[in-house]
Design a protein around this motif. Structure first.
Motif, PDB file in Angstrom:
ATOM      1  N   ALA A  58       0.808  -0.992  -0.067  1.00  0.00           N
ATOM      2  CA  ALA A  58      -0.236   0.409  -0.022  1.00  0.00           C
ATOM      3  C   ALA A  58       0.826   1.253  -0.268  1.00  0.00           C
ATOM      4  O   ALA A  58       0.139   2.592  -0.789  1.00  0.00           O
ATOM      5  N   THR A  59       1.749   1.304   0.757  1.00  0.00           N
ATOM      6  CA  THR A  59       2.534   2.716   1.184  1.00  0.00           C
ATOM      7  C   THR A  59       3.318   2.277  -0.421  1.00  0.00           C
ATOM      8  O   THR A  59       3.822   3.802  -0.895  1.00  0.00           O
ATOM      9  N   LEU A  88       7.756  -9.126  -5.724  1.00  0.00           N
ATOM     10  CA  LEU A  88       6.688  -9.379  -6.416  1.00  0.00           C
ATOM     11  C   LEU A  88       5.421  -7.944  -6.059  1.00  0.00           C
ATOM     12  O   LEU A  88       4.463  -7.660  -6.634  1.00  0.00           O
ATOM     13  N   ASN A  89       5.330  -8.084  -4.416  1.00  0.00           N
ATOM     14  CA  ASN A  89       4.816  -6.401  -3.511  1.00  0.00           C
ATOM     15  C   ASN A  89       5.551  -5.008  -4.124  1.00  0.00           C
ATOM     16  O   ASN A  89       4.297  -4.577  -5.125  1.00  0.00           O
ATOM     17  N   VAL A  90       6.412  -5.175  -4.924  1.00  0.00           N
ATOM     18  CA  VAL A  90       7.249  -4.101  -5.746  1.00  0.00           C
ATOM     19  C   VAL A  90       6.515  -3.900  -7.036  1.00  0.00           C
ATOM     20  O   VAL A  90       5.378  -2.926  -7.203  1.00  0.00           O
ATOM     21  N   ILE A  91       5.989  -4.865  -8.055  1.00  0.00           N
ATOM     22  CA  ILE A  91       5.542  -5.025  -8.900  1.00  0.00           C
ATOM     23  C   ILE A  91       4.045  -4.857  -9.139  1.00  0.00           C
ATOM     24  O   ILE A  91       3.929  -4.174  -9.641  1.00  0.00           O
ATOM     25  N   GLU A  92       3.776  -5.127  -7.439  1.00  0.00           N
ATOM     26  CA  GLU A  92       2.267  -4.958  -7.837  1.00  0.00           C
ATOM     27  C   GLU A  92       1.539  -3.850  -7.108  1.00  0.00           C
ATOM     28  O   GLU A  92       1.172  -2.531  -8.029  1.00  0.00           O
ATOM     29  N   ALA A  93       2.650  -2.905  -6.742  1.00  0.00           N
ATOM     30  CA  ALA A  93       2.414  -1.719  -6.230  1.00  0.00           C
ATOM     31  C   ALA A  93       2.514  -0.615  -7.585  1.00  0.00           C
ATOM     32  O   ALA A  93       2.140   0.104  -7.829  1.00  0.00           O
ATOM     33  N   LYS A  96      -0.242  -1.522 -10.149  1.00  0.00           N
ATOM     34  CA  LYS A  96      -1.630  -0.137  -9.411  1.00  0.00           C
ATOM     35  C   LYS A  96      -1.195   1.257  -9.576  1.00  0.00           C
ATOM     36  O   LYS A  96      -2.065   2.483 -10.038  1.00  0.00           O
ATOM     37  N   ALA A  97       0.359   1.877  -9.666  1.00  0.00           N
ATOM     38  CA  ALA A  97       0.677   3.244  -9.638  1.00  0.00           C
ATOM     39  C   ALA A  97       0.980   3.331 -10.676  1.00  0.00           C
ATOM     40  O   ALA A  97       0.932   4.597 -11.086  1.00  0.00           O
ATOM     41  N   ALA A 130       4.668 -10.501 -17.191  1.00  0.00           N
ATOM     42  CA  ALA A 130       3.699 -10.744 -17.128  1.00  0.00           C
ATOM     43  C   ALA A 130       2.574  -9.428 -16.385  1.00  0.00           C
ATOM     44  O   ALA A 130       1.465  -9.241 -16.747  1.00  0.00           O
ATOM     45  N   SER A 131       2.932  -8.517 -16.089  1.00  0.00           N
ATOM     46  CA  SER A 131       2.554  -7.397 -15.762  1.00  0.00           C
ATOM     47  C   SER A 131       2.109  -6.707 -16.795  1.00  0.00           C
ATOM     48  O   SER A 131       1.557  -5.269 -16.576  1.00  0.00           O
ATOM     49  N   GLY A 132       2.254  -6.657 -17.589  1.00  0.00           N
ATOM     50  CA  GLY A 132       2.112  -5.588 -18.675  1.00  0.00           C
ATOM     51  C   GLY A 132       2.611  -4.527 -18.938  1.00  0.00           C
ATOM     52  O   GLY A 132       2.855  -3.228 -19.474  1.00  0.00           O
ATOM     53  N   ILE A 133       3.959  -3.895 -18.023  1.00  0.00           N
ATOM     54  CA  ILE A 133       4.634  -3.164 -17.613  1.00  0.00           C
ATOM     55  C   ILE A 133       5.966  -3.127 -18.717  1.00  0.00           C
ATOM     56  O   ILE A 133       6.807  -3.808 -18.229  1.00  0.00           O
ATOM     57  N   ASP A 134       6.033  -2.264 -19.280  1.00  0.00           N
ATOM     58  CA  ASP A 134       7.747  -2.197 -20.231  1.00  0.00           C
ATOM     59  C   ASP A 134       8.566  -2.505 -19.446  1.00  0.00           C
ATOM     60  O   ASP A 134       9.024  -1.424 -18.149  1.00  0.00           O
ATOM     61  N   HIS A 135      10.003  -2.960 -19.600  1.00  0.00           N
ATOM     62  CA  HIS A 135      10.861  -3.526 -18.848  1.00  0.00           C
ATOM     63  C   HIS A 135      11.937  -3.928 -19.442  1.00  0.00           C
ATOM     64  O   HIS A 135      12.071  -4.215 -20.757  1.00  0.00           O
TER      65      HIS A 135
END
Length: 285
Positions: A58-59, A88-93, A96-97, A130-135
């Motif tokens: 969340a933060t 995985l937490n960083v990628i999720e955040a 979302k951001a 799998a996130s869809g974020i360019d990397h």
């Protein structure tokens, strides 16, 4: 354009941050850290500091809002929360951001690696894909600083002992990996994968470079895995740690997992890498 770097209080993060601040205005940079008070004292003037605990999605999500390009520095294993989960937490955040692109510090040939040290990085690379974020994957080889215990021991007159046989390592200074990461961060057209490494060398090459640089003689001993593990135990290392060092690191090197001939690192840095002897000179005090 807003740039962010995680783990900015670590050695890698500090160098990457300093390099980035030389490349773009500080007002465009966000530094993420668990200890924001500490980070504020360390980052260049004008850099914004935000909370960056990999365990707090969340933060992290709030901290990453408005970020276009993120340098995601992998965490250290062995924490209360498994490293793979932290990543995985960083990628999720980041997703979302709305982060648009991530450069992640990964493991050499992570798409092919089978060793235990690669597993968290493999999982992270898959999650990013799998996130869809360019990397971009920054697959860092071995830091020369990882060998400091053996180097210091040799300089104190102890035998230089290794168990990796003729396996090659792409040793380079952590500083150079970090500087290159920052330069990729501002590259408008980065490659999808960088295999960052120094020129391949063996432990025998490393021992010779130490001896030539310092004009000191010491015994150089190449052991098989069993004898190497026993030597570590004989020198006070717990059996389980000796097994890890031998089975995961030395065997990995002997198997060729860190053998690399890429020019990616000097290409991105825009300068030749220092020789092994020159690199040693910067870390031997």
């Amino acid at each position: 354009m807003k740039y962010a770097i995680t783990a900015v209080t670590g050695r890698f993060g500090q160098v990457a941050m300093k390099t980035l601040a030389d490349l773009v205005p500080a007002e465009q940079i966000i530094g993420l850290a668990r200890n924001t008070e500490k980070a504020t004292k360390m980052v260049p003037a004008g850099v914004t500091v935000r909370p960056g605990d990999y365990n707090d999605v969340a933060t992290l999500t709030e901290s990453l809002k408005g970020v276009d390009r993120l340098l995601f520095i992998s965490s250290q294993p062995g924490g209360d929360v498994p490293r793979a989960q932290q990543h995985l937490n960083v990628i999720e955040a980041a997703k979302k951001a709305g982060v648009k692109w991530i450069a992640y510090t990964s493991f050499p040939h992570a798409d092919q690696a089978t060793g235990a040290l690669a597993s968290d990085h493999i999982q992270t690379e898959k999650a990013l894909a799998a996130s869809g974020i360019d990397h971009t994957f920054l697959r860092n080889n071995w830091y020369l600083e990882n060998e400091m215990d053996s180097i210091k021991g040799a300089l104190a007159g102890q035998p230089f002992v290794y168990g990796a046989g003729e396996g090659h390592v792409g040793w380079a200074l952590e500083h150079d990996y970090a500087e290159a990461a920052a330069k990729v961060l501002v590259n408008d057209q980065p490659k999808a994968i960088y295999e960052f490494a120094g020129a391949p060398a063996t432990y025998a090459d490393l021992a010779q470079a130490i001896s030539e640089l310092t004009n000191q003689e010491f015994k150089v001993v190449s052991l098989d895995a069993a004898d190497y593990r026993q030597s570590l135990e004989d020198n006070g290392l717990p059996a389980e740690v000796a097994e890890i060092v031998t089975g995961i690191i030395q065997t990995m090197i002997q198997d060729g997992d860190l053998d690399e001939t890429t020019s990616d690192l000097p290409d991105v840095l825009g300068r030749p890498l220092p020789s092994l002897k020159e690199a040693l000179q910067t870390i031997i005090k």
